[in-house]
Design an enzyme around this catalytic site. Structure first.
Site, PDB file in Angstrom:
ATOM      1  N   ASP A 190       0.510   3.749   1.804  1.00  0.00           N
ATOM      2  CA  ASP A 190       0.493   4.352   3.135  1.00  0.00           C
ATOM      3  C   ASP A 190       1.918   4.638   3.616  1.00  0.00           C
ATOM      4  OD1 ASP A 190       0.346   4.503   6.144  1.00  0.00           O
ATOM      5  OD2 ASP A 190      -1.775   4.142   5.741  1.00  0.00           O
ATOM      6  N   ARG A 246       3.099   4.875   6.439  1.00  0.00           N
ATOM      7  CA  ARG A 246       3.499   4.181   7.658  1.00  0.00           C
ATOM      8  C   ARG A 246       4.016   2.774   7.402  1.00  0.00           C
ATOM      9  NH1 ARG A 246      -2.224   4.929  10.438  1.00  0.00           N
ATOM     10  NH2 ARG A 246      -2.745   4.350   8.268  1.00  0.00           N
ATOM     11  N   CYS A 267       0.836  -1.194   0.000  1.00  0.00           N
ATOM     12  CA  CYS A 267       0.000   0.000   0.000  1.00  0.00           C
ATOM     13  C   CYS A 267       0.874   1.248   0.000  1.00  0.00           C
ATOM     14  CB  CYS A 267      -0.905  -0.012   1.233  1.00  0.00           C
ATOM     15  SG  CYS A 267      -2.035   1.400   1.347  1.00  0.00           S
TER      16      CYS A 267
END
Length: 211
Positions: A45, A47, A43
């Protein structure tokens, strides 16, 4: 210079100085080529930076990331990455990696549980997430706390994406050409603990089964 960009360039200078001090000639060697054994399909993302969460070095992991780690059968971007990874780079393990607290999964969950049928997607993001929204609509999430429902969505999505990878033309071609050491794995990264979790859904060439 903008402070955010200034910090980025300063951090880069500090990092390369540390690498040169610890391993002279690393960058010269890196420039000669890459030979990663892993392709990470994850992903976007911020993080979940694959090199950081696996303590890997530049050159260890070939990477493709998008919103909610989707593998659409008609997406030339991911198909070209899989093709290059298997036919040129020579990866042996393809990891489909979802993660908890995924914003894409949450958007699809909200679309399905909003009390009305999800509207026809009219934006790039909506169209991209449409298959995941459809998947969410098939899952039994009734009575689950939202956090558990989102984790189930992420896990089921990873299962679907692993199957999608295995069914792509470049994977089928690689296996047909004798690449018996080529595997597709499904993982979930736990944001709250930092741990990678194997879903145990590995697929290999038809004659080798799973590991």
């Amino acid at each position: 210079m903008d402070p955010t960009l200034a910090k980025l360039f300063l951090s880069n200078a500090q990092w390369l100085a540390a690498v040169n001090a610890a391993e002279a000639g690393f960058f010269e060697q890196s420039a000669k080529g890459q030979f990663p054994k892993i392709l990470w399909l994850g992903c976007s993302d911020s993080r979940v930076p694959e090199s950081v969460v696996t303590a890997s070095r530049p050159g260890d992991i070939f990477v493709h990331r998008n919103i909610a780690n989707q593998v659409h059968p008609d997406d030339d971007s991911v198909l070209s990455v899989i093709t290059y990874a298997t036919a040129v780079v020579g990866v042996e393990h393809i990891l489909v990696v979802g993660h908890t607290n995924c914003g894409g999964a949450a958007a699809c969950f909200n679309a399905v549980t909003g009390g009305a049928p999800p509207p026809e997607p009219t934006t790039p993001l909506g169209r991209w997430l449409a298959p995941l929204t459809a998947l969410v609509g098939t899952l039994d999430l009734e009575g689950l706390p939202e956090s558990e429902a989102l984790t189930k969505i992420v896990e089921e999505s990873v299962r679907v994406q692993v199957a999608n990878v295995a069914n792509t033309e470049p994977m089928q071609a690689a296996w047909a050409a004798g690449r018996k050491n080529l595997w597709v794995h499904g993982l979930v990264y736990e944001l709250g603990t930092g741990r990678l979790r194997d879903l145990g859904i590995t697929q290999g060439a038809p004659t080798t089964g799973t590991i």
